[in-house]
Motif scaffolding. Structure first.
Motif, PDB file in Angstrom:
ATOM      1  N   ASP A 125      27.250   4.811  -7.332  1.00  0.00           N
ATOM      2  CA  ASP A 125      28.348   5.801  -7.254  1.00  0.00           C
ATOM      3  C   ASP A 125      28.281   6.557  -5.930  1.00  0.00           C
ATOM      4  OD1 ASP A 125      29.234   5.190  -9.732  1.00  0.00           O
ATOM      5  OD2 ASP A 125      28.393   6.955 -10.739  1.00  0.00           O
ATOM      6  N   TYR A 126      27.063   6.997  -5.609  1.00  0.00           N
ATOM      7  CA  TYR A 126      26.907   7.826  -4.414  1.00  0.00           C
ATOM      8  C   TYR A 126      27.240   7.047  -3.144  1.00  0.00           C
ATOM      9  CZ  TYR A 126      24.824  10.764  -0.841  1.00  0.00           C
ATOM     10  OH  TYR A 126      24.638  11.523   0.288  1.00  0.00           O
ATOM     11  N   VAL A 127      26.655   5.865  -3.014  1.00  0.00           N
ATOM     12  CA  VAL A 127      26.911   5.082  -1.798  1.00  0.00           C
ATOM     13  C   VAL A 127      28.400   4.750  -1.713  1.00  0.00           C
ATOM     14  CG1 VAL A 127      26.346   2.985  -0.522  1.00  0.00           C
ATOM     15  CG2 VAL A 127      24.569   4.147  -1.810  1.00  0.00           C
ATOM     16  N   GLN A 154      23.986   5.770 -10.599  1.00  0.00           N
ATOM     17  CA  GLN A 154      24.266   6.940  -9.755  1.00  0.00           C
ATOM     18  C   GLN A 154      24.164   6.577  -8.273  1.00  0.00           C
ATOM     19  OE1 GLN A 154      21.247   9.614 -11.262  1.00  0.00           O
ATOM     20  NE2 GLN A 154      22.664  10.581 -12.693  1.00  0.00           N
ATOM     21  N   LEU A 155      23.181   5.749  -7.971  1.00  0.00           N
ATOM     22  CA  LEU A 155      22.984   5.329  -6.591  1.00  0.00           C
ATOM     23  C   LEU A 155      24.223   4.579  -6.092  1.00  0.00           C
ATOM     24  CD1 LEU A 155      20.828   5.336  -4.387  1.00  0.00           C
ATOM     25  CD2 LEU A 155      19.974   3.193  -5.290  1.00  0.00           C
ATOM     26  N   LYS A 182       9.869  10.776   0.819  1.00  0.00           N
ATOM     27  CA  LYS A 182      10.359   9.930   1.916  1.00  0.00           C
ATOM     28  C   LYS A 182      11.785   9.425   1.707  1.00  0.00           C
ATOM     29  CE  LYS A 182       6.263   8.472   4.265  1.00  0.00           C
ATOM     30  NZ  LYS A 182       5.045   7.798   3.864  1.00  0.00           N
ATOM     31  N   SER A 183      12.456   9.856   0.656  1.00  0.00           N
ATOM     32  CA  SER A 183      13.817   9.367   0.426  1.00  0.00           C
ATOM     33  C   SER A 183      14.771   9.859   1.515  1.00  0.00           C
ATOM     34  CB  SER A 183      14.316   9.799  -0.955  1.00  0.00           C
ATOM     35  OG  SER A 183      14.351  11.203  -1.043  1.00  0.00           O
ATOM     36  N   TRP A 223      22.653  15.712 -10.153  1.00  0.00           N
ATOM     37  CA  TRP A 223      21.858  14.616 -10.742  1.00  0.00           C
ATOM     38  C   TRP A 223      20.388  14.867 -10.524  1.00  0.00           C
ATOM     39  CZ3 TRP A 223      25.014  10.295  -7.868  1.00  0.00           C
ATOM     40  CH2 TRP A 223      26.198  10.029  -8.578  1.00  0.00           C
ATOM     41  N   VAL A 253      11.866   3.690  -0.138  1.00  0.00           N
ATOM     42  CA  VAL A 253      12.317   5.032   0.186  1.00  0.00           C
ATOM     43  C   VAL A 253      13.502   5.441  -0.684  1.00  0.00           C
ATOM     44  CG1 VAL A 253      11.447   5.079   2.532  1.00  0.00           C
ATOM     45  CG2 VAL A 253      13.747   4.221   2.097  1.00  0.00           C
ATOM     46  N   LEU A 254      13.881   4.596  -1.611  1.00  0.00           N
ATOM     47  CA  LEU A 254      14.942   5.027  -2.526  1.00  0.00           C
ATOM     48  C   LEU A 254      14.399   6.178  -3.357  1.00  0.00           C
ATOM     49  CD1 LEU A 254      16.522   1.690  -3.820  1.00  0.00           C
ATOM     50  CD2 LEU A 254      17.311   3.204  -2.014  1.00  0.00           C
ATOM     51  N   PRO A 255      15.207   7.226  -3.573  1.00  0.00           N
ATOM     52  CA  PRO A 255      14.731   8.366  -4.367  1.00  0.00           C
ATOM     53  C   PRO A 255      14.359   7.915  -5.779  1.00  0.00           C
ATOM     54  CG  PRO A 255      17.101   8.467  -4.014  1.00  0.00           C
ATOM     55  CD  PRO A 255      16.587   7.390  -3.131  1.00  0.00           C
ATOM     56  N   ARG A 256      13.214   8.361  -6.236  1.00  0.00           N
ATOM     57  CA  ARG A 256      12.689   7.849  -7.504  1.00  0.00           C
ATOM     58  C   ARG A 256      13.430   8.390  -8.717  1.00  0.00           C
ATOM     59  NH1 ARG A 256       8.132   5.502  -7.722  1.00  0.00           N
ATOM     60  NH2 ARG A 256       7.289   6.601  -9.515  1.00  0.00           N
ATOM     61  N   TRP A 257      14.066   9.548  -8.577  1.00  0.00           N
ATOM     62  CA  TRP A 257      14.695  10.175  -9.735  1.00  0.00           C
ATOM     63  C   TRP A 257      16.074   9.592 -10.046  1.00  0.00           C
ATOM     64  CZ3 TRP A 257      19.296  11.997  -8.164  1.00  0.00           C
ATOM     65  CH2 TRP A 257      19.449  12.312  -6.805  1.00  0.00           C
ATOM     66  N   ILE A 258      16.644   8.844  -9.105  1.00  0.00           N
ATOM     67  CA  ILE A 258      18.052   8.474  -9.264  1.00  0.00           C
ATOM     68  C   ILE A 258      18.199   7.258 -10.173  1.00  0.00           C
ATOM     69  CG2 ILE A 258      18.397   6.831  -7.345  1.00  0.00           C
ATOM     70  CD1 ILE A 258      20.858   8.636  -6.565  1.00  0.00           C
ATOM     71  N   LYS A 307      16.196   4.199 -14.053  1.00  0.00           N
ATOM     72  CA  LYS A 307      15.927   5.032 -12.885  1.00  0.00           C
ATOM     73  C   LYS A 307      15.052   4.241 -11.919  1.00  0.00           C
ATOM     74  CE  LYS A 307      16.411   9.546 -14.858  1.00  0.00           C
ATOM     75  NZ  LYS A 307      15.831  10.833 -15.169  1.00  0.00           N
TER      76      LYS A 307
END
Lengths: 285, 304
Positions: free
Chosen positions: A98-100, A95-96, B100-101, B13, A86-91, A126
């Protein structure tokens, strides 16, 4: 011991369907609880209620909070991996992180970096460029770097090959688990996790069929391998389930004295999967 | 609110079109300006005549021309900005459900309200700010290109352009316009956010069909055209200007005559009138209601 989770008469209805039907239980600190049930048994709904993703009837307290009303506070001390990928595929991986790091007060960036450095996951990639196994490693690295009291895993290894699945659980124990932390896990591949569980809970049709520590499971349940006349005798002790294996009978007993059965054949502690089948069939019989 | 910077960064982003679109338009416009100048230079003598004529015009006319030219450069960006805002808003709460993210995002200590508000802020503040920067850069570079060309053709760029140029006025006016427009159109943004959170599929269709169906139903049932008028009124006018019929048809920006009104952009802008317009505040309330509904849907809908 302190209860991390307390549920009293918790129910969740979807129209006339009772996804979770008046369940009560508690989860103590430092345990690894396996929540086992067939598809549509209400596992995911129950997890969602615990995570504050859905509201429910009854009294539900997680870390002393009302999960639905105090979701933000709750999420600072809970982690969850819901289903897979379920991790966003575009990130991008960086960045992930950084965000968390910016939204989670209990996240340790250096810990996550350290865990990731043991994998092939590179920071400039990515998520969509990673294999399914690497995405799971990435997710677990982030989760393990969060100082959370409760970790909820909903089918965390679905769709992974056997090597990644084994690795996932061994990393989970090595990098995440300690006596201060608690894990709640659901999976279909129950045989892969039964040796790490401390507690097991069966849920069928929204109801709890069994809720016990693993020690009591081996004390209360025993499997007998017997044939012929011995099998006939054993049947008098009222097995809760019976199946055939290579012409012999495998009978599962609940609360029956082991010394009585020992004379009739080989005794084993049943696997969780066999116990589950026996309990479900017994309940529907 | 401390999560907002991280949430907004996250949006940029994910939606790189927020800066790629204005940057691409800027590049295309500057390339067109350069090729256009080369083409015009080929006309030779007539250019000299035009320039001599221009030298003779009074300073007000110079200023009106320069202001009109420079401000006009922004119009295409404004149209693109609005299209971008529509697509961004419709995608912002839909994409996370599709892939689903949302389950991951919601596993972090961020409330649904914070998330939805960050998307609203991007739509009505961040996208306009980025667009403004792109416009300002395009304007400056266009003026520099034009000056080089003018001087090469024997004109006087100092007199024709730079002495007549009031950048503070142009940028001030453009900035106010570009911030005011999305605020004026905020009820639409709120509606798109709501559709984005709510639609099972095809959010674009779900968002746009009511524009046609609701007025039609109104016409059939009540025989009135209130909704059609309201939709048209909202999109075709902006109560920010003190010229014309109290409203300003924004899609006619390019057709504005070079009259004395154009000497100053700030001169034709009336912020007081904008802020005291009841329609503005009614629109913001509608936006607030839709945004609240979007938060509610994200929070209560069971995705499984």
């Amino acid at each position: 011991m302190t209860s991390l989770v307390t549920a009293r008469n918790v129910s969740k209805h979807f129209g006339s369907t009772r996804a979770v039907d008046d369940v009560s239980f508690s989860i103590e600190k430092g345990r690894i609880l396996g929540l086992i049930g067939p598809n549509g048994a209400g596992k995911t709904t129950l997890l969602k209620a615990l995570l504050g993703l859905t509201d429910c009837d009854g009294d539900l307290s997680v870390l002393g909070l009302d999960p639905f009303k105090q979701r933000k506070e709750l999420m600072q001390n809970i982690c969850f991996i819901a289903d897979v990928a379920v991790l966003p595929r575009w990130i991008r991986v960086s960045q992930l992180l950084d965000y968390v790091e910016s939204v989670h007060p209990n996240f340790s960036r250096s810990r996550a970096e350290e865990l990731l450095s043991r994998t092939k996951v590179r920071h400039d990639k990515k998520v969509r460029e990673l294999s399914k196994g690497m995405v799971t490693q990435l997710h677990l690295s982030i989760i393990a770097a969060i100082d959370a009291k409760l970790l909820v895993l909903d089918e965390p290894t679905l769709g992974l090959d056997i090597i990644f699945r084994k690795e996932f659980y061994s990393n989970l124990l090595a990098d995440y688990f300690d006596e201060e932390r608690t894990i709640l896990v659901t999976t279909h591949q129950v045989e892969e996790i039964e040796n790490i569980l401390t507690d097991v809970m069966f849920i069928v049709d929204g109801k709890i069929l069994l809720d016990a520590p693993m020690e009591t499971v081996s004390e209360n349940y025993v499997e007998l391998l017997a044939s012929g006349a011995n099998a006939e005798k054993a049947r008098n002790y009222k097995p809760i389930h019976e199946r055939d294996v290579f012409g012999k009978k495998v009978m599962l007993f609940e609360g029956t004295d082991r010394s009585l059965l020992a004379e009739l054949g080989e005794l084993h502690t049943p696997s969780i999967a066999d116990l589950f089948v026996a309990k479900v069939k017994g309940a529907s019989a | 609110m401390s999560n907002q910077p991280a949430l907004i960064k996250r949006e940029i982003w994910e939606h790189r079109s927020i800066y790629i679109t204005p940057a691409a338009i800027a590049i295309v416009m500057l390339l067109l300006a350069l090729t256009g100048q080369v083409a015009i230079s080929a006309l030779g003598a007539s250019v000299d005549l035009a320039m001599m004529g221009a030298n003779e015009l009074p300073p007000e006319a110079h200023k009106a021309m320069v202001t009109g030219f420079v401000a006009g450069l922004g119009s295409i960006f404004v149209v693109a900005m609005w299209i971008l805002t529509i697509f961004y808003s419709l995608d912002s709460l839909y994409a996370e459900r599709k892939d689903k993210s949302i389950l991951f995002w919601r596993s972090l200590p961020v409330t649904d309200a914070e998330t939805v508000v960050s998307k609203l802020l991007v739509a009505i503040i961040v996208i306009p700010l980025v667009t403004f920067v792109a416009i300002a850069v395009t304007q400056i570079l266009s003026l520099i290109f034009a000056s080089i060309w003018l001087n090469a053709e024997g004109g006087n760029a100092g007199l024709l352009i730079w002495q007549s140029l009031d950048l503070a006025d142009i940028w001030g006016g453009t900035f106010i316009f570009i911030i005011a427009l999305p605020i004026w159109l905020a009820p639409f943004v709120g509606w798109y956010l709501f559709v984005s959170a709510w639609a099972k599929r095809m959010p674009l269709l779900v968002a746009f069909l009511p524009y046609f169906i609701l007025p039609m139903i109104e016409k059939i049932v009540f025989g009135t055209g209130f909704l059609a008028d309201a939709f048209f009124e909202r999109t075709a006018s902006l109560p920010l200007f003190n010229i014309g019929d109290n409203t300003f048809a924004m899609f006619e920006l390019e057709d504005m005559p070079f009259d004395e009104n154009m000497i100053s952009l700030l001169g034709i802008i009336d912020v007081g009138k904008f802020l005291s317009s009841p329609s503005l505040w009614a629109g913001l309330i509608v936006c607030g209601l839709f945004t609240t509904a979007a938060i509610y849907v994200r929070r209560y809908r069971d995705e499984s």
